[in-house]
Design an enzyme around this catalytic site. Structure first.
Site, PDB file in Angstrom:
ATOM      1  N   ARG A  53       0.880  -1.162   0.000  1.00 18.42           N
ATOM      2  CA  ARG A  53       0.000   0.000   0.000  1.00 18.42           C
ATOM      3  C   ARG A  53       0.917   1.211   0.000  1.00 18.42           C
ATOM      4  NH1 ARG A  53      -1.865   0.875   4.772  1.00 18.42           N
ATOM      5  NH2 ARG A  53      -3.377  -0.801   4.869  1.00 18.42           N
ATOM      6  N   TYR A 105     -14.042  20.942 -16.065  1.00 22.31           N
ATOM      7  CA  TYR A 105     -14.477  19.542 -16.078  1.00 22.31           C
ATOM      8  C   TYR A 105     -15.620  19.336 -15.073  1.00 22.31           C
ATOM      9  CZ  TYR A 105     -14.285  14.478 -15.577  1.00 22.31           C
ATOM     10  OH  TYR A 105     -14.620  13.148 -15.515  1.00 22.31           O
ATOM     11  N   ASP A 177      -5.035  21.917 -13.619  1.00 24.02           N
ATOM     12  CA  ASP A 177      -5.428  20.679 -14.287  1.00 24.02           C
ATOM     13  C   ASP A 177      -5.064  20.845 -15.757  1.00 24.02           C
ATOM     14  OD1 ASP A 177      -6.713  18.622 -15.651  1.00 24.02           O
ATOM     15  OD2 ASP A 177      -8.548  18.716 -14.442  1.00 24.02           O
ATOM     16  N   LYS A 202      -6.448  10.009 -19.768  1.00 26.58           N
ATOM     17  CA  LYS A 202      -6.618  10.662 -21.065  1.00 26.58           C
ATOM     18  C   LYS A 202      -5.338  10.507 -21.899  1.00 26.58           C
ATOM     19  CE  LYS A 202     -10.508  11.573 -19.103  1.00 26.58           C
ATOM     20  NZ  LYS A 202     -10.816  12.841 -18.448  1.00 26.58           N
TER      21      LYS A 202
HETATM   22  C1  LIG Z   1     -11.270  13.214 -17.213  1.00 21.45           C
HETATM   23  C2  LIG Z   1     -10.853  14.456 -16.525  1.00 21.45           C
HETATM   24  C3  LIG Z   1     -10.691  14.507 -15.135  1.00 21.45           C
HETATM   25  C4  LIG Z   1     -11.006  13.320 -14.236  1.00 21.45           C
HETATM   26  O1  LIG Z   1     -10.145  12.263 -14.453  1.00 21.45           O
HETATM   27  P1  LIG Z   1     -10.593  10.699 -14.230  1.00 21.45           P
HETATM   28  O2  LIG Z   1      -9.345   9.979 -14.555  1.00 21.45           O
HETATM   29  O3  LIG Z   1     -11.719  10.451 -15.183  1.00 21.45           O
HETATM   30  O4  LIG Z   1     -11.012  10.577 -12.814  1.00 21.45           O
HETATM   31  C5  LIG Z   1     -10.270  15.696 -14.577  1.00 21.45           C
HETATM   32  N1  LIG Z   1     -10.016  16.780 -15.334  1.00 21.45           N
HETATM   33  C6  LIG Z   1     -10.175  16.765 -16.665  1.00 21.45           C
HETATM   34  C7  LIG Z   1      -9.889  18.010 -17.457  1.00 21.45           C
HETATM   35  C8  LIG Z   1     -10.606  15.611 -17.310  1.00 21.45           C
HETATM   36  O5  LIG Z   1     -10.772  15.620 -18.644  1.00 21.45           O
END
Ligand SMILES: *Cc1c(COP(=O)(O)O)cnc(C)c1O
Length: 382
Positions: A53, A105, A177, A202
Protein backbone atom coordinates in the site's frame (compact mmCIF):
# COMPACT_ATOMS: atom_id res chain seq x y z
CA UNK A 1 24.11 13.52 -19.60
CA UNK A 2 21.79 14.55 -16.80
CA UNK A 3 18.24 13.18 -17.06
CA UNK A 4 16.85 16.64 -16.40
CA UNK A 5 18.35 17.92 -19.66
CA UNK A 6 16.76 15.28 -21.84
CA UNK A 7 13.95 16.25 -24.18
CA UNK A 8 10.43 14.84 -23.59
CA UNK A 9 10.59 12.41 -26.53
CA UNK A 10 13.77 10.85 -25.11
CA UNK A 11 12.48 10.65 -21.52
CA UNK A 12 9.24 9.10 -22.72
CA UNK A 13 10.58 6.58 -25.26
CA UNK A 14 13.02 5.06 -22.77
CA UNK A 15 10.57 5.38 -19.85
CA UNK A 16 13.23 7.30 -17.90
CA UNK A 17 15.63 4.38 -18.25
CA UNK A 18 13.35 1.68 -16.86
CA UNK A 19 14.72 -1.83 -17.43
CA UNK A 20 14.17 -5.26 -15.95
CA UNK A 21 17.10 -5.64 -13.58
CA UNK A 22 16.22 -9.31 -13.04
CA UNK A 23 16.72 -10.57 -16.59
CA UNK A 24 18.31 -7.58 -18.29
CA UNK A 25 15.20 -6.99 -20.42
CA UNK A 26 14.89 -3.52 -21.93
CA UNK A 27 11.40 -3.19 -20.50
CA UNK A 28 10.62 -3.55 -16.81
CA UNK A 29 8.46 -6.33 -15.42
CA UNK A 30 5.37 -5.74 -13.30
CA UNK A 31 6.02 -5.79 -9.56
CA UNK A 32 2.97 -7.59 -8.22
CA UNK A 33 3.91 -8.47 -4.61
CA UNK A 34 1.56 -7.11 -1.96
CA UNK A 35 4.13 -7.55 0.79
CA UNK A 36 7.92 -7.73 1.13
CA UNK A 37 10.21 -10.08 3.01
CA UNK A 38 12.63 -9.49 5.89
CA UNK A 39 16.04 -11.06 6.54
CA UNK A 40 16.55 -13.38 9.52
CA UNK A 41 17.74 -10.41 11.60
CA UNK A 42 14.35 -8.72 10.93
CA UNK A 43 15.80 -6.08 8.61
CA UNK A 44 13.73 -5.46 5.48
CA UNK A 45 15.30 -6.88 2.34
CA UNK A 46 14.74 -3.43 0.89
CA UNK A 47 14.32 -0.58 3.34
CA UNK A 48 11.85 1.27 1.08
CA UNK A 49 9.62 -1.78 0.54
CA UNK A 50 7.57 -2.93 3.53
CA UNK A 51 4.00 -3.27 2.23
CA UNK A 52 2.55 -2.52 -1.18
CA UNK A 53 0.00 0.00 0.00
CA UNK A 54 2.09 2.83 -1.46
CA UNK A 55 5.37 0.97 -1.96
CA UNK A 56 5.65 -0.48 -5.44
CA UNK A 57 8.50 -0.27 -7.93
CA UNK A 58 6.29 -0.22 -11.03
CA UNK A 59 4.32 2.73 -9.68
CA UNK A 60 7.55 4.48 -8.68
CA UNK A 61 9.07 4.05 -12.12
CA UNK A 62 5.96 5.43 -13.84
CA UNK A 63 5.98 8.37 -11.44
CA UNK A 64 9.63 9.00 -12.35
CA UNK A 65 8.77 9.20 -16.07
CA UNK A 66 6.03 11.73 -15.30
CA UNK A 67 8.25 13.66 -12.86
CA UNK A 68 10.84 14.14 -15.57
CA UNK A 69 8.25 15.11 -18.20
CA UNK A 70 6.76 17.69 -15.80
CA UNK A 71 10.13 19.02 -14.62
CA UNK A 72 8.73 18.37 -11.13
CA UNK A 73 10.33 17.80 -7.75
CA UNK A 74 8.00 14.86 -7.14
CA UNK A 75 5.01 13.12 -8.75
CA UNK A 76 2.40 10.87 -7.16
CA UNK A 77 -0.01 8.58 -9.00
CA UNK A 78 -3.61 8.04 -7.90
CA UNK A 79 -6.26 5.52 -8.99
CA UNK A 80 -8.10 8.19 -11.07
CA UNK A 81 -7.88 11.83 -12.01
CA UNK A 82 -10.69 12.56 -9.56
CA UNK A 83 -8.78 10.78 -6.77
CA UNK A 84 -5.82 13.08 -7.50
CA UNK A 85 -8.05 16.16 -7.30
CA UNK A 86 -9.65 14.86 -4.09
CA UNK A 87 -6.21 14.27 -2.57
CA UNK A 88 -5.29 17.92 -3.12
CA UNK A 89 -8.53 19.33 -1.69
CA UNK A 90 -8.37 17.00 1.32
CA UNK A 91 -4.94 18.47 2.13
CA UNK A 92 -6.45 21.95 2.59
CA UNK A 93 -6.84 23.27 6.13
CA UNK A 94 -10.39 23.43 7.46
CA UNK A 95 -11.92 26.85 6.92
CA UNK A 96 -9.81 27.32 3.77
CA UNK A 97 -10.79 29.64 0.93
CA UNK A 98 -10.63 28.27 -2.62
CA UNK A 99 -10.94 30.09 -5.93
CA UNK A 100 -11.97 27.69 -8.70
CA UNK A 101 -12.32 28.37 -12.39
CA UNK A 102 -15.92 28.20 -13.57
CA UNK A 103 -16.90 26.09 -16.58
CA UNK A 104 -14.31 23.35 -16.09
CA UNK A 105 -14.48 19.54 -16.08
CA UNK A 106 -17.96 18.82 -14.77
CA UNK A 107 -16.92 15.91 -12.55
CA UNK A 108 -14.45 18.17 -10.73
CA UNK A 109 -16.98 20.97 -10.33
CA UNK A 110 -19.58 18.65 -8.81
CA UNK A 111 -17.13 17.00 -6.40
CA UNK A 112 -15.41 20.23 -5.30
CA UNK A 113 -18.72 22.03 -4.66
CA UNK A 114 -19.93 19.16 -2.50
CA UNK A 115 -16.62 18.78 -0.67
CA UNK A 116 -16.33 22.48 0.11
CA UNK A 117 -19.95 22.71 1.29
CA UNK A 118 -19.46 19.84 3.73
CA UNK A 119 -16.03 20.92 5.04
CA UNK A 120 -16.51 24.62 5.73
CA UNK A 121 -14.30 25.53 2.77
CA UNK A 122 -15.30 28.82 1.15
CA UNK A 123 -15.55 28.37 -2.61
CA UNK A 124 -15.62 31.13 -5.18
CA UNK A 125 -16.00 30.29 -8.86
CA UNK A 126 -14.60 32.73 -11.43
CA UNK A 127 -13.87 32.71 -15.14
CA UNK A 128 -10.08 32.86 -14.80
CA UNK A 129 -9.60 33.23 -18.57
CA UNK A 130 -10.70 36.81 -17.78
CA UNK A 131 -7.60 37.75 -15.80
CA UNK A 132 -9.26 40.83 -14.26
CA UNK A 133 -11.97 38.57 -12.78
CA UNK A 134 -9.27 36.37 -11.26
CA UNK A 135 -7.46 39.46 -9.98
CA UNK A 136 -10.64 40.63 -8.22
CA UNK A 137 -11.13 37.20 -6.61
CA UNK A 138 -7.49 37.19 -5.49
CA UNK A 139 -7.93 40.55 -3.71
CA UNK A 140 -9.11 38.48 -0.72
CA UNK A 141 -6.57 36.07 0.80
CA UNK A 142 -7.00 32.45 -0.28
CA UNK A 143 -5.42 29.03 0.13
CA UNK A 144 -5.82 27.54 -3.34
CA UNK A 145 -6.51 28.70 -6.87
CA UNK A 146 -7.69 25.83 -9.09
CA UNK A 147 -7.67 26.28 -12.86
CA UNK A 148 -7.92 24.05 -15.92
CA UNK A 149 -5.95 24.91 -19.06
CA UNK A 150 -7.31 24.46 -21.69
CA UNK A 151 -10.71 24.06 -20.02
CA UNK A 152 -13.00 21.17 -20.89
CA UNK A 153 -15.28 21.61 -22.89
CA UNK A 154 -15.16 25.42 -23.18
CA UNK A 155 -11.52 25.42 -24.34
CA UNK A 156 -10.82 28.62 -22.43
CA UNK A 157 -7.21 29.62 -21.89
CA UNK A 158 -6.00 31.10 -18.61
CA UNK A 159 -2.64 32.89 -18.53
CA UNK A 160 -0.81 30.54 -16.15
CA UNK A 161 2.11 32.86 -15.33
CA UNK A 162 -0.25 35.70 -14.39
CA UNK A 163 -2.53 33.35 -12.48
CA UNK A 164 0.48 32.15 -10.47
CA UNK A 165 1.45 35.73 -9.61
CA UNK A 166 -2.12 36.58 -8.54
CA UNK A 167 -2.50 33.38 -6.51
CA UNK A 168 0.81 33.90 -4.74
CA UNK A 169 -0.01 37.53 -3.94
CA UNK A 170 -3.21 36.25 -2.28
CA UNK A 171 -1.17 33.73 -0.28
CA UNK A 172 -2.60 30.84 -2.30
CA UNK A 173 -1.13 27.90 -4.14
CA UNK A 174 -1.84 27.64 -7.85
CA UNK A 175 -2.88 24.19 -9.03
CA UNK A 176 -3.45 23.51 -12.73
CA UNK A 177 -5.43 20.68 -14.29
CA UNK A 178 -3.52 20.33 -17.54
CA UNK A 179 -5.25 17.15 -18.74
CA UNK A 180 -6.26 18.63 -22.10
CA UNK A 181 -2.67 19.74 -22.79
CA UNK A 182 -0.55 16.98 -21.22
CA UNK A 183 2.91 17.80 -19.83
CA UNK A 184 4.28 17.57 -23.36
CA UNK A 185 2.42 20.69 -24.50
CA UNK A 186 2.61 22.71 -21.31
CA UNK A 187 4.95 22.48 -18.35
CA UNK A 188 2.85 24.39 -15.86
CA UNK A 189 5.32 24.13 -12.95
CA UNK A 190 7.87 26.07 -15.03
CA UNK A 191 5.24 28.83 -15.37
CA UNK A 192 4.88 29.23 -11.62
CA UNK A 193 2.17 26.72 -10.73
CA UNK A 194 2.76 24.89 -7.44
CA UNK A 195 0.85 21.73 -8.29
CA UNK A 196 0.21 20.14 -11.67
CA UNK A 197 -2.64 17.66 -12.04
CA UNK A 198 -3.50 15.33 -14.92
CA UNK A 199 -6.08 12.69 -15.54
CA UNK A 200 -3.66 10.05 -16.81
CA UNK A 201 -6.75 8.25 -18.14
CA UNK A 202 -6.62 10.66 -21.07
CA UNK A 203 -3.68 11.41 -23.38
CA UNK A 204 -0.94 10.37 -20.94
CA UNK A 205 -2.03 6.74 -21.20
CA UNK A 206 -3.61 7.39 -24.58
CA UNK A 207 -5.16 4.00 -25.28
CA UNK A 208 -8.48 4.20 -23.39
CA UNK A 209 -7.59 1.20 -21.24
CA UNK A 210 -6.41 2.69 -17.92
CA UNK A 211 -8.02 4.96 -15.32
CA UNK A 212 -5.38 6.92 -13.38
CA UNK A 213 -4.48 10.37 -12.13
CA UNK A 214 -1.34 12.19 -11.09
CA UNK A 215 -0.22 15.18 -9.05
CA UNK A 216 3.24 16.77 -9.42
CA UNK A 217 4.82 19.52 -7.36
CA UNK A 218 7.49 22.20 -7.63
CA UNK A 219 8.51 21.88 -3.96
CA UNK A 220 8.44 18.41 -2.40
CA UNK A 221 9.03 19.90 1.08
CA UNK A 222 5.98 22.19 0.94
CA UNK A 223 3.52 21.31 3.74
CA UNK A 224 0.71 20.67 1.24
CA UNK A 225 2.81 18.11 -0.64
CA UNK A 226 3.89 16.34 2.52
CA UNK A 227 0.24 16.16 3.57
CA UNK A 228 -0.80 14.73 0.19
CA UNK A 229 1.96 12.10 0.24
CA UNK A 230 1.22 11.13 3.84
CA UNK A 231 -2.51 10.86 3.12
CA UNK A 232 -1.92 8.63 0.11
CA UNK A 233 0.33 6.37 2.18
CA UNK A 234 -2.07 6.20 5.12
CA UNK A 235 -5.38 6.53 3.28
CA UNK A 236 -4.43 4.06 0.58
CA UNK A 237 -5.65 5.75 -2.64
CA UNK A 238 -3.03 3.91 -4.70
CA UNK A 239 -2.76 2.90 -8.33
CA UNK A 240 -2.40 -0.83 -9.00
CA UNK A 241 0.85 -2.10 -10.58
CA UNK A 242 -0.84 -3.37 -13.75
CA UNK A 243 -2.35 0.05 -14.44
CA UNK A 244 0.98 1.74 -13.66
CA UNK A 245 2.77 -0.59 -16.08
CA UNK A 246 0.25 0.02 -18.86
CA UNK A 247 0.53 3.75 -18.22
CA UNK A 248 4.32 3.57 -18.48
CA UNK A 249 3.94 1.78 -21.79
CA UNK A 250 1.50 4.41 -23.02
CA UNK A 251 3.76 7.26 -21.92
CA UNK A 252 6.55 6.03 -24.20
CA UNK A 253 4.67 7.36 -27.22
CA UNK A 254 3.03 10.41 -25.60
CA UNK A 255 5.16 13.04 -27.42
CA UNK A 256 4.66 11.24 -30.75
CA UNK A 257 0.93 10.85 -30.22
CA UNK A 258 0.50 14.48 -29.13
CA UNK A 259 2.29 15.68 -32.25
CA UNK A 260 -0.09 13.77 -34.50
CA UNK A 261 -3.19 14.54 -32.45
CA UNK A 262 -2.42 18.27 -32.43
CA UNK A 263 -1.78 18.36 -36.18
CA UNK A 264 -4.99 16.40 -36.83
CA UNK A 265 -7.04 18.53 -34.42
CA UNK A 266 -5.91 21.77 -36.08
CA UNK A 267 -6.87 20.44 -39.50
CA UNK A 268 -10.25 19.23 -38.25
CA UNK A 269 -10.86 22.57 -36.47
CA UNK A 270 -10.12 24.51 -39.65
CA UNK A 271 -12.31 22.24 -41.77
CA UNK A 272 -15.20 22.54 -39.30
CA UNK A 273 -14.80 26.34 -39.12
CA UNK A 274 -15.19 26.45 -42.92
CA UNK A 275 -18.31 24.22 -42.97
CA UNK A 276 -21.66 26.01 -43.16
CA UNK A 277 -23.33 23.36 -40.99
CA UNK A 278 -21.22 24.59 -38.07
CA UNK A 279 -21.92 27.83 -36.19
CA UNK A 280 -18.68 27.99 -34.20
CA UNK A 281 -15.52 26.04 -33.43
CA UNK A 282 -13.75 26.40 -30.10
CA UNK A 283 -10.10 25.45 -30.46
CA UNK A 284 -7.19 27.52 -29.14
CA UNK A 285 -5.18 26.76 -32.27
CA UNK A 286 -7.54 28.88 -34.39
CA UNK A 287 -6.30 32.46 -34.74
CA UNK A 288 -9.74 33.90 -33.91
CA UNK A 289 -9.91 32.05 -30.56
CA UNK A 290 -9.79 34.64 -27.72
CA UNK A 291 -7.04 32.67 -25.97
CA UNK A 292 -4.95 32.02 -29.09
CA UNK A 293 -2.11 34.43 -28.26
CA UNK A 294 -1.75 33.22 -24.66
CA UNK A 295 -2.02 29.58 -25.75
CA UNK A 296 0.69 30.11 -28.36
CA UNK A 297 2.93 31.55 -25.66
CA UNK A 298 2.38 28.87 -23.03
CA UNK A 299 1.91 25.71 -25.11
CA UNK A 300 4.66 24.22 -27.20
CA UNK A 301 4.16 21.95 -30.18
CA UNK A 302 0.42 22.33 -30.57
CA UNK A 303 -2.92 23.13 -29.01
CA UNK A 304 -4.13 19.71 -27.96
CA UNK A 305 -6.60 17.10 -29.18
CA UNK A 306 -9.75 18.60 -27.69
CA UNK A 307 -12.18 20.85 -29.52
CA UNK A 308 -15.83 21.75 -29.36
CA UNK A 309 -18.09 22.53 -32.31
CA UNK A 310 -21.49 24.19 -32.24
CA UNK A 311 -23.67 22.51 -34.83
CA UNK A 312 -26.09 24.80 -36.69
CA UNK A 313 -29.42 23.78 -35.20
CA UNK A 314 -30.77 22.36 -31.96
CA UNK A 315 -29.83 19.49 -29.64
CA UNK A 316 -31.63 16.94 -31.83
CA UNK A 317 -29.67 18.09 -34.88
CA UNK A 318 -26.33 17.81 -32.99
CA UNK A 319 -27.21 14.29 -31.80
CA UNK A 320 -28.28 13.38 -35.34
CA UNK A 321 -24.93 14.53 -36.75
CA UNK A 322 -23.02 12.55 -34.10
CA UNK A 323 -25.22 9.55 -34.86
CA UNK A 324 -24.21 9.54 -38.53
CA UNK A 325 -20.47 9.37 -37.84
CA UNK A 326 -18.79 6.14 -38.83
CA UNK A 327 -15.18 6.62 -37.69
CA UNK A 328 -15.70 8.55 -34.45
CA UNK A 329 -16.86 6.53 -31.47
CA UNK A 330 -19.74 8.15 -29.58
CA UNK A 331 -18.23 8.09 -26.09
CA UNK A 332 -17.09 10.35 -23.29
CA UNK A 333 -13.38 10.89 -22.44
CA UNK A 334 -10.53 12.21 -24.56
CA UNK A 335 -6.88 11.80 -25.44
CA UNK A 336 -6.98 8.25 -26.84
CA UNK A 337 -5.54 7.16 -30.19
CA UNK A 338 -9.10 6.79 -31.50
CA UNK A 339 -11.31 9.83 -32.09
CA UNK A 340 -14.34 10.30 -29.84
CA UNK A 341 -17.37 12.56 -30.02
CA UNK A 342 -19.85 13.49 -27.31
CA UNK A 343 -22.98 15.59 -26.99
CA UNK A 344 -21.98 17.35 -23.77
CA UNK A 345 -25.40 18.67 -22.76
CA UNK A 346 -26.53 15.04 -22.39
CA UNK A 347 -23.94 14.69 -19.59
CA UNK A 348 -24.30 18.11 -17.97
CA UNK A 349 -27.74 19.48 -18.84
CA UNK A 350 -28.76 22.99 -17.73
CA UNK A 351 -25.24 24.12 -16.84
CA UNK A 352 -24.82 26.61 -19.65
CA UNK A 353 -23.35 24.14 -22.15
CA UNK A 354 -24.89 24.99 -25.53
CA UNK A 355 -27.35 22.23 -26.47
CA UNK A 356 -25.86 22.06 -29.97
CA UNK A 357 -22.29 21.51 -28.69
CA UNK A 358 -20.38 18.41 -29.73
CA UNK A 359 -17.04 17.80 -28.06
CA UNK A 360 -14.44 16.08 -30.19
CA UNK A 361 -11.32 14.29 -29.08
CA UNK A 362 -9.12 13.87 -32.11
CA UNK A 363 -6.98 10.76 -32.32
CA UNK A 364 -4.09 9.67 -34.51
CA UNK A 365 -6.09 8.47 -37.53
CA UNK A 366 -5.63 10.06 -40.94
CA UNK A 367 -6.97 13.62 -40.75
CA UNK A 368 -8.51 13.43 -44.23
CA UNK A 369 -10.54 10.39 -43.20
CA UNK A 370 -11.76 12.18 -40.06
CA UNK A 371 -12.71 15.32 -42.00
CA UNK A 372 -14.50 13.23 -44.63
CA UNK A 373 -16.47 11.44 -41.90
CA UNK A 374 -17.50 14.72 -40.24
CA UNK A 375 -18.38 16.24 -43.60
CA UNK A 376 -20.62 13.33 -44.63
CA UNK A 377 -22.34 13.44 -41.23
CA UNK A 378 -23.00 17.19 -41.55
CA UNK A 379 -24.03 17.03 -45.22
CA UNK A 380 -26.22 13.94 -45.03
CA UNK A 381 -29.92 14.44 -44.41
CA UNK A 382 -29.83 18.23 -44.74
C1 LIG B 1 -11.27 13.21 -17.21
C2 LIG B 1 -10.85 14.46 -16.53
C3 LIG B 1 -10.69 14.51 -15.14
C4 LIG B 1 -11.01 13.32 -14.24
O1 LIG B 1 -10.14 12.26 -14.45
P1 LIG B 1 -10.59 10.70 -14.23
O2 LIG B 1 -9.34 9.98 -14.55
O3 LIG B 1 -11.72 10.45 -15.18
O4 LIG B 1 -11.01 10.58 -12.81
C5 LIG B 1 -10.27 15.70 -14.58
N1 LIG B 1 -10.02 16.78 -15.33
C6 LIG B 1 -10.17 16.77 -16.66
C7 LIG B 1 -9.89 18.01 -17.46
C8 LIG B 1 -10.61 15.61 -17.31
O5 LIG B 1 -10.77 15.62 -18.64
Amino acid sequence: MSDDNLKPATIAARAAGAMNMGDGGVVPGIAVASTYARHSDNALMRADNLYARDENDTVRQTEEVIRQLEGAADSLLFPSGMAAIAALFRALPSGARVIMQSGIYWGATVWVRDYCARHAVTLEEVDSSDITALEAACATPADLVWIEVPSNPWLKITDITRAADLAHAAGALLAVDGTAASPVLSRVLDMGADISMHSATKSMNGHSDVVAGVLSCRDADAPVWRAIAQARHDGGAILGPFEAWLLMRGLRTLPLRMERMCANALRVAKAMAAHDGIDAVWYPGLTDHPGHAVATQQMCGGYGCLLSVLVRGDAARAIEVAGRLQLFHRATSLGGVESLIEHRATIEPDTGIPVNLLRLSIGIEDADDLIADLTQALDGGQ
